[in-house]
Design a protein around this motif. Structure first.
Motif, PDB file in Angstrom:
ATOM      1  N   GLN A 195      78.165 -13.237  11.288  1.00 36.89           N
ATOM      2  CA  GLN A 195      76.911 -12.669  10.792  1.00 36.89           C
ATOM      3  C   GLN A 195      77.069 -11.200  10.412  1.00 36.89           C
ATOM      4  O   GLN A 195      76.421 -10.729   9.465  1.00 36.89           O
ATOM      5  CB  GLN A 195      75.810 -12.843  11.832  1.00 36.89           C
ATOM      6  N   ALA A 196      77.920 -10.467  11.108  1.00 36.78           N
ATOM      7  CA  ALA A 196      78.185  -9.073  10.721  1.00 36.78           C
ATOM      8  C   ALA A 196      78.798  -9.018   9.327  1.00 36.78           C
ATOM      9  O   ALA A 196      78.405  -8.189   8.492  1.00 36.78           O
ATOM     10  CB  ALA A 196      79.100  -8.406  11.743  1.00 36.78           C
ATOM     11  N   SER A 197      79.743  -9.900   9.060  1.00 38.37           N
ATOM     12  CA  SER A 197      80.356  -9.943   7.730  1.00 38.37           C
ATOM     13  C   SER A 197      79.329 -10.311   6.665  1.00 38.37           C
ATOM     14  O   SER A 197      79.323  -9.735   5.570  1.00 38.37           O
ATOM     15  CB  SER A 197      81.514 -10.952   7.720  1.00 38.37           C
ATOM     16  N   ALA A 198      78.460 -11.259   6.977  1.00 33.89           N
ATOM     17  CA  ALA A 198      77.416 -11.647   6.031  1.00 33.89           C
ATOM     18  C   ALA A 198      76.440 -10.500   5.783  1.00 33.89           C
ATOM     19  O   ALA A 198      75.997 -10.272   4.647  1.00 33.89           O
ATOM     20  CB  ALA A 198      76.673 -12.875   6.547  1.00 33.89           C
ATOM     21  N   PHE A 199      76.118  -9.774   6.824  1.00 31.06           N
ATOM     22  CA  PHE A 199      75.251  -8.594   6.705  1.00 31.06           C
ATOM     23  C   PHE A 199      75.881  -7.550   5.791  1.00 31.06           C
ATOM     24  O   PHE A 199      75.229  -6.978   4.906  1.00 31.06           O
ATOM     25  CB  PHE A 199      75.003  -8.030   8.104  1.00 31.06           C
ATOM     26  N   HIS A 200      77.155  -7.307   5.965  1.00 26.73           N
ATOM     27  CA  HIS A 200      77.863  -6.339   5.115  1.00 26.73           C
ATOM     28  C   HIS A 200      77.864  -6.788   3.657  1.00 26.73           C
ATOM     29  O   HIS A 200      77.656  -5.970   2.745  1.00 26.73           O
ATOM     30  CB  HIS A 200      79.300  -6.162   5.608  1.00 26.73           C
ATOM     31  N   ARG A 201      78.103  -8.085   3.434  1.00 22.03           N
ATOM     32  CA  ARG A 201      78.113  -8.597   2.061  1.00 22.03           C
ATOM     33  C   ARG A 201      76.733  -8.474   1.417  1.00 22.03           C
ATOM     34  O   ARG A 201      76.619  -8.157   0.229  1.00 22.03           O
ATOM     35  CB  ARG A 201      78.578 -10.054   2.044  1.00 22.03           C
ATOM     36  N   TRP A 202      75.710  -8.731   2.199  1.00 22.50           N
ATOM     37  CA  TRP A 202      74.336  -8.594   1.690  1.00 22.50           C
ATOM     38  C   TRP A 202      74.049  -7.147   1.288  1.00 22.50           C
ATOM     39  O   TRP A 202      73.502  -6.897   0.207  1.00 22.50           O
ATOM     40  CB  TRP A 202      73.344  -9.063   2.757  1.00 22.50           C
ATOM     41  N   LEU A 203      74.430  -6.210   2.130  1.00 25.32           N
ATOM     42  CA  LEU A 203      74.215  -4.802   1.790  1.00 25.32           C
ATOM     43  C   LEU A 203      74.997  -4.406   0.546  1.00 25.32           C
ATOM     44  O   LEU A 203      74.490  -3.673  -0.313  1.00 25.32           O
ATOM     45  CB  LEU A 203      74.627  -3.906   2.963  1.00 25.32           C
ATOM     46  N   ARG A 204      76.217  -4.862   0.438  1.00 24.01           N
ATOM     47  CA  ARG A 204      77.048  -4.580  -0.743  1.00 24.01           C
ATOM     48  C   ARG A 204      76.382  -5.122  -2.008  1.00 24.01           C
ATOM     49  O   ARG A 204      76.323  -4.440  -3.041  1.00 24.01           O
ATOM     50  CB  ARG A 204      78.433  -5.184  -0.544  1.00 24.01           C
ATOM     51  N   ALA A 205      75.846  -6.346  -1.931  1.00 29.76           N
ATOM     52  CA  ALA A 205      75.211  -6.963  -3.097  1.00 29.76           C
ATOM     53  C   ALA A 205      73.911  -6.255  -3.461  1.00 29.76           C
ATOM     54  O   ALA A 205      73.613  -6.053  -4.652  1.00 29.76           O
ATOM     55  CB  ALA A 205      74.942  -8.440  -2.825  1.00 29.76           C
ATOM     56  N   GLU A 206      73.138  -5.861  -2.442  1.00 32.18           N
ATOM     57  CA  GLU A 206      71.838  -5.245  -2.691  1.00 32.18           C
ATOM     58  C   GLU A 206      71.942  -3.753  -3.007  1.00 32.18           C
ATOM     59  O   GLU A 206      71.108  -3.222  -3.753  1.00 32.18           O
ATOM     60  CB  GLU A 206      70.937  -5.438  -1.463  1.00 32.18           C
TER      61      GLU A 206
ATOM     62  N   PRO B 172      75.034  -1.599  -4.043  1.00 37.27           N
ATOM     63  CA  PRO B 172      76.440  -1.296  -4.358  1.00 37.27           C
ATOM     64  C   PRO B 172      76.731   0.196  -4.449  1.00 37.27           C
ATOM     65  O   PRO B 172      77.893   0.597  -4.318  1.00 37.27           O
ATOM     66  CB  PRO B 172      76.651  -1.998  -5.704  1.00 37.27           C
ATOM     67  N   ALA B 173      75.706   1.000  -4.647  1.00 33.98           N
ATOM     68  CA  ALA B 173      75.917   2.454  -4.672  1.00 33.98           C
ATOM     69  C   ALA B 173      76.098   3.022  -3.270  1.00 33.98           C
ATOM     70  O   ALA B 173      76.580   4.149  -3.108  1.00 33.98           O
ATOM     71  CB  ALA B 173      74.739   3.142  -5.364  1.00 33.98           C
ATOM     72  N   VAL B 174      75.713   2.258  -2.265  1.00 31.54           N
ATOM     73  CA  VAL B 174      75.823   2.701  -0.870  1.00 31.54           C
ATOM     74  C   VAL B 174      77.079   2.132  -0.213  1.00 31.54           C
ATOM     75  O   VAL B 174      77.807   2.843   0.497  1.00 31.54           O
ATOM     76  CB  VAL B 174      74.573   2.278  -0.067  1.00 31.54           C
ATOM     77  N   ILE B 175      77.349   0.845  -0.448  1.00 32.64           N
ATOM     78  CA  ILE B 175      78.481   0.155   0.184  1.00 32.64           C
ATOM     79  C   ILE B 175      79.481  -0.234  -0.899  1.00 32.64           C
ATOM     80  O   ILE B 175      79.167  -1.035  -1.791  1.00 32.64           O
ATOM     81  CB  ILE B 175      78.023  -1.111   0.935  1.00 32.64           C
ATOM     82  N   SER B 176      80.683   0.321  -0.824  1.00 30.55           N
ATOM     83  CA  SER B 176      81.709   0.014  -1.816  1.00 30.55           C
ATOM     84  C   SER B 176      82.467  -1.249  -1.422  1.00 30.55           C
ATOM     85  O   SER B 176      82.359  -1.747  -0.288  1.00 30.55           O
ATOM     86  CB  SER B 176      82.689   1.178  -1.938  1.00 30.55           C
ATOM     87  N   ALA B 177      83.288  -1.746  -2.339  1.00 31.24           N
ATOM     88  CA  ALA B 177      84.123  -2.903  -2.040  1.00 31.24           C
ATOM     89  C   ALA B 177      85.092  -2.594  -0.904  1.00 31.24           C
ATOM     90  O   ALA B 177      85.365  -3.445  -0.042  1.00 31.24           O
ATOM     91  CB  ALA B 177      84.877  -3.334  -3.295  1.00 31.24           C
ATOM     92  N   LEU B 178      85.631  -1.371  -0.886  1.00 31.77           N
ATOM     93  CA  LEU B 178      86.530  -0.980   0.201  1.00 31.77           C
ATOM     94  C   LEU B 178      85.781  -0.908   1.525  1.00 31.77           C
ATOM     95  O   LEU B 178      86.300  -1.356   2.560  1.00 31.77           O
ATOM     96  CB  LEU B 178      87.172   0.372  -0.117  1.00 31.77           C
ATOM     97  N   ASP B 179      84.571  -0.349   1.507  1.00 29.48           N
ATOM     98  CA  ASP B 179      83.754  -0.316   2.725  1.00 29.48           C
ATOM     99  C   ASP B 179      83.570  -1.719   3.276  1.00 29.48           C
ATOM    100  O   ASP B 179      83.645  -1.936   4.493  1.00 29.48           O
ATOM    101  CB  ASP B 179      82.376   0.280   2.433  1.00 29.48           C
TER     102      ASP B 179
END
Length: 280
Positions: free
Chosen positions: A229-240, A242-249
């Motif tokens: 679920q942590a990984s899914a949360f990170h992916r959701w933030l990245r998708a929503e 992208p200016a905050v969470i980079s692909a490397l993040d």
């Protein structure tokens, strides 16, 4: 007049600890607060313990019908709140006496701050501190909310801590739709992220609460589900955002989330052995 702070307690099968939780809230040095407690159809005598405090005018007692998981009870107590600020305290955690005083002063120091968090102590079933001053991942003072959200992703764990460590502007929490359980084990962290993307974060380095660990946190299944679920949360933030969470993040955060889930499991196993040894 409405109180400045609403302390809300969503209780469920907390009979062993709920009295200590309530006493820690009533002992606050900051006095302008209400306490709202909702029992979520507990199967132990949680409701009876809560009823002992029915004569205190600061306390409102509610019942939450069964079903709906944590979200139903967390939203139940939050929707009943009238204060400018919200502090949710789970039914086995503790507030230290100056928690509200310190965090209200912090959030009122800057109108752009939407969420304040402190470090916390982690305690065992007996209330003994086993890890002190946990949390915040090095953040101090006021930082942009987006910076704090990125930090929690990159670290791979909830740097803000459990709700007892946190004070939130109620208006902002309402704006984002109250508590978000799309990732059930991260209902707190997901909601914090939504709130922080609306404003700034203020970190208070001193411990102002205690989080109690329990047997349920030692299961292999839980560790796996939390990591996923942590990984899914990170992916959701990245998708929503992208200016905050980079692909490397995202890559770094997911790797660390997996590692942290296993570190926590080993820590809990050590604590279980420690407590069993003390019992003997």
């Amino acid at each position: 007049m409405s109180p400045r702070v609403s302390v809300v307690v969503p209780a469920y099968n907390n009979a062993d600890y709920i009295a200590l939780t309530i006493e820690s809230i009533l002992a606050q040095t900051f006095e302008d607060f209400e306490l709202i407690i909702a029992d979520h159809s507990s199967t132990d005598n949680t409701k009876e313990v809560i009823a002992r405090y029915s004569s205190d005018p600061r306390i409102t007692m509610l019942d939450t019908p069964s079903g709906g998981g944590a979200l139903r009870n967390w939203n139940r107590v939050t929707e009943a709140a009238t204060g400018e600020y919200i502090k949710l305290v789970c039914g086995d955690d503790l507030l230290y006496p100056d928690s509200l005083l310190t965090q209200v002063a912090a959030i009122e120091s800057d109108p752009a701050v939407t969420l304040v968090a402190s470090t916390r102590d982690i305690v065992d079933a007996r209330g003994t501190v086993v890890v002190a001053r946990r949390g915040l991942a090095g953040l101090r003072g006021t930082v942009r909310g987006a910076v704090a959200v990125r930090r929690t992703v990159v670290v791979g764990s909830n740097i803000f801590g459990e709700p007892a460590c946190v004070l939130i502007r109620r208006s902002t929490l309402k704006k984002v739709g109250l508590w978000d359980s799309q990732f059930p084990y991260l209902i707190d962290e997901t909601t914090y992220a939504r709130v922080l993307l609306e404003g700034d974060f203020l970190a208070v380095p001193e411990p102002l609460a205690a989080f109690r660990i329990s047997d349920s946190q030692w299961s292999v299944r839980l560790v796996r589900e939390q990591s996923a679920q942590a990984s899914a949360f990170h992916r959701w933030l990245r998708a929503e955002h992208p200016a905050v969470i980079s692909a490397l993040d995202l890559r770094v955060g997911n790797a660390r989330a997996w590692l942290m889930s296993h570190v926590r499991r080993f820590a809990y196993l050590w604590l279980r052995r420690r407590m069993n040894t003390i019992d003997e």
